[in-house]
Design a protein around this motif. Structure first.
Motif, PDB file in Angstrom:
ATOM      1  N   ASP A 124     -10.103  -1.024   4.545  1.00 41.73           N
ATOM      2  CA  ASP A 124      -9.602   0.277   3.693  1.00 41.73           C
ATOM      3  C   ASP A 124      -7.760  -0.663   3.597  1.00 41.73           C
ATOM      4  O   ASP A 124      -6.629   0.328   4.687  1.00 41.73           O
ATOM      5  CB  ASP A 124      -9.529   1.569   3.991  1.00 41.73           C
ATOM      6  CG  ASP A 124      -9.021   2.446   2.576  1.00 41.73           C
ATOM      7  OD1 ASP A 124      -7.996   1.608   1.839  1.00 41.73           O
ATOM      8  OD2 ASP A 124      -9.330   3.571   3.187  1.00 41.73           O
TER       9      ASP A 124
ATOM     10  N   ASN B 174     -12.214  -1.595  -0.077  1.00 43.97           N
ATOM     11  CA  ASN B 174     -11.248  -0.029  -0.758  1.00 43.97           C
ATOM     12  C   ASN B 174     -10.075  -0.368  -1.046  1.00 43.97           C
ATOM     13  O   ASN B 174      -9.044  -0.526  -0.830  1.00 43.97           O
ATOM     14  CB  ASN B 174     -12.048   1.105   0.400  1.00 43.97           C
ATOM     15  CG  ASN B 174     -12.587   1.461   0.291  1.00 43.97           C
ATOM     16  OD1 ASN B 174     -14.050   1.345   0.163  1.00 43.97           O
ATOM     17  ND2 ASN B 174     -12.928   1.678   1.377  1.00 43.97           N
ATOM     18  N   THR B 175     -10.251  -0.312  -2.817  1.00 52.07           N
ATOM     19  CA  THR B 175      -9.242  -0.778  -3.428  1.00 52.07           C
ATOM     20  C   THR B 175      -9.137   0.789  -4.688  1.00 52.07           C
ATOM     21  O   THR B 175      -9.877   1.148  -4.612  1.00 52.07           O
ATOM     22  CB  THR B 175      -8.574  -2.173  -4.102  1.00 52.07           C
ATOM     23  OG1 THR B 175      -7.319  -2.431  -4.192  1.00 52.07           O
ATOM     24  CG2 THR B 175      -9.731  -2.763  -4.958  1.00 52.07           C
ATOM     25  N   ASP B 176      -7.968   0.247  -5.718  1.00 55.56           N
ATOM     26  CA  ASP B 176      -7.773   0.999  -6.833  1.00 55.56           C
ATOM     27  C   ASP B 176      -7.291   0.057  -7.859  1.00 55.56           C
ATOM     28  O   ASP B 176      -7.247  -1.329  -7.919  1.00 55.56           O
ATOM     29  CB  ASP B 176      -7.163   1.840  -7.054  1.00 55.56           C
ATOM     30  CG  ASP B 176      -5.089   1.703  -6.494  1.00 55.56           C
ATOM     31  OD1 ASP B 176      -5.582   0.601  -6.675  1.00 55.56           O
ATOM     32  OD2 ASP B 176      -4.413   2.788  -6.393  1.00 55.56           O
ATOM     33  N   TRP B 177      -7.191   0.376  -9.176  1.00 54.71           N
ATOM     34  CA  TRP B 177      -6.979  -0.542 -10.107  1.00 54.71           C
ATOM     35  C   TRP B 177      -5.905  -1.253  -9.867  1.00 54.71           C
ATOM     36  O   TRP B 177      -5.514  -2.004 -11.237  1.00 54.71           O
ATOM     37  CB  TRP B 177      -7.128   0.206 -11.477  1.00 54.71           C
ATOM     38  CG  TRP B 177      -6.476   1.171 -11.845  1.00 54.71           C
ATOM     39  CD1 TRP B 177      -6.355   2.589 -11.134  1.00 54.71           C
ATOM     40  CD2 TRP B 177      -4.756   1.162 -12.865  1.00 54.71           C
ATOM     41  NE1 TRP B 177      -5.187   3.495 -11.606  1.00 54.71           N
ATOM     42  CE2 TRP B 177      -4.410   2.295 -11.719  1.00 54.71           C
ATOM     43  CE3 TRP B 177      -4.450   0.060 -13.007  1.00 54.71           C
ATOM     44  CZ2 TRP B 177      -3.247   2.871 -12.610  1.00 54.71           C
ATOM     45  CZ3 TRP B 177      -3.402   0.520 -13.263  1.00 54.71           C
ATOM     46  CH2 TRP B 177      -2.459   1.684 -13.469  1.00 54.71           C
ATOM     47  N   ARG B 178      -5.046  -0.895  -9.770  1.00 59.15           N
ATOM     48  CA  ARG B 178      -3.041  -1.288  -9.290  1.00 59.15           C
ATOM     49  C   ARG B 178      -3.372  -2.820  -8.238  1.00 59.15           C
ATOM     50  O   ARG B 178      -2.682  -3.604  -8.337  1.00 59.15           O
ATOM     51  CB  ARG B 178      -2.284   0.118  -8.963  1.00 59.15           C
ATOM     52  CG  ARG B 178      -2.092   0.743  -9.796  1.00 59.15           C
ATOM     53  CD  ARG B 178      -1.444   2.152  -9.373  1.00 59.15           C
ATOM     54  NE  ARG B 178      -2.430   2.720  -8.154  1.00 59.15           N
ATOM     55  CZ  ARG B 178      -1.847   3.918  -7.721  1.00 59.15           C
ATOM     56  NH1 ARG B 178      -0.745   4.599  -8.653  1.00 59.15           N
ATOM     57  NH2 ARG B 178      -2.554   4.616  -6.887  1.00 59.15           N
ATOM     58  N   THR B 179      -4.279  -1.501  -7.132  1.00 56.73           N
ATOM     59  CA  THR B 179      -4.053  -3.298  -5.558  1.00 56.73           C
ATOM     60  C   THR B 179      -5.651  -4.539  -6.707  1.00 56.73           C
ATOM     61  O   THR B 179      -4.556  -5.208  -6.071  1.00 56.73           O
ATOM     62  CB  THR B 179      -4.507  -2.475  -5.043  1.00 56.73           C
ATOM     63  OG1 THR B 179      -4.169  -1.064  -4.902  1.00 56.73           O
ATOM     64  CG2 THR B 179      -4.726  -3.923  -3.115  1.00 56.73           C
ATOM     65  N   TYR B 180      -6.331  -4.333  -6.947  1.00 55.64           N
ATOM     66  CA  TYR B 180      -7.164  -5.351  -7.245  1.00 55.64           C
ATOM     67  C   TYR B 180      -6.988  -6.578  -8.355  1.00 55.64           C
ATOM     68  O   TYR B 180      -6.708  -7.605  -7.801  1.00 55.64           O
ATOM     69  CB  TYR B 180      -8.461  -4.616  -8.111  1.00 55.64           C
ATOM     70  CG  TYR B 180      -9.594  -6.148  -8.640  1.00 55.64           C
ATOM     71  CD1 TYR B 180     -10.401  -6.229  -7.754  1.00 55.64           C
ATOM     72  CD2 TYR B 180      -9.464  -6.561  -9.840  1.00 55.64           C
ATOM     73  CE1 TYR B 180     -11.586  -6.992  -7.874  1.00 55.64           C
ATOM     74  CE2 TYR B 180     -10.105  -7.297  -9.883  1.00 55.64           C
ATOM     75  CZ  TYR B 180     -11.264  -7.819  -9.007  1.00 55.64           C
ATOM     76  OH  TYR B 180     -12.216  -8.299  -9.008  1.00 55.64           O
TER      77      TYR B 180
ATOM     78  N   TYR C 223      -2.165   1.039   1.432  1.00 51.22           N
ATOM     79  CA  TYR C 223      -2.361   1.127  -0.139  1.00 51.22           C
ATOM     80  C   TYR C 223      -0.268   1.547  -0.502  1.00 51.22           C
ATOM     81  O   TYR C 223       0.151   2.627  -0.553  1.00 51.22           O
ATOM     82  CB  TYR C 223      -2.640   2.838  -0.286  1.00 51.22           C
ATOM     83  CG  TYR C 223      -4.112   2.547  -0.167  1.00 51.22           C
ATOM     84  CD1 TYR C 223      -4.296   2.482  -1.769  1.00 51.22           C
ATOM     85  CD2 TYR C 223      -4.993   3.035   0.312  1.00 51.22           C
ATOM     86  CE1 TYR C 223      -5.729   2.427  -1.630  1.00 51.22           C
ATOM     87  CE2 TYR C 223      -6.259   3.250  -0.021  1.00 51.22           C
ATOM     88  CZ  TYR C 223      -6.500   2.600  -0.876  1.00 51.22           C
ATOM     89  OH  TYR C 223      -7.898   3.027  -1.527  1.00 51.22           O
TER      90      TYR C 223
END
Length: 88
Positions: free
Chosen positions: A30, A76-82, A33
């Motif tokens: 993870d 583990n990431t989100d749409w902004r980081t990917y 962020y």
């Protein structure tokens, strides 16, 4: 308790160097962020992501070294980081 499981605590860029090449079956991580925001929590710009690029380049280089060809890596990431992480 399974004696085949080992938890390593510390700075990941330092501790990962102690792991043998091609010895890991699974990585679940993870990452920080700090994508899309500044250190004070205000909205940042895409160019702010370049501040953490050296960290991810070093980390992923070591991940490639320590994992087996058949390993699985879950990030583990989100749409902004990917989109930022994918090319690395």
């Amino acid at each position: 308790m399974n004696e085949n499981i080992k938890l390593i605590h510390g700075d990941c860029l330092l501790k990962i160097k102690d792991i043998s090449t091609s010895s890991i079956d699974l990585v679940v991580t993870d990452p920080p962020y700090c994508i899309g925001t500044t250190s004070n929590g205000k909205r940042g710009s895409w160019s702010d992501n370049n501040l953490i690029r050296p960290f991810f380049e070093q980390f992923f280089e070591e991940l490639r070294r320590i994992t087996k060809d058949t390993s699985e890596v879950y990030i583990n990431t989100d749409w902004r980081t990917y989109p930022f992480l994918y090319p690395i």
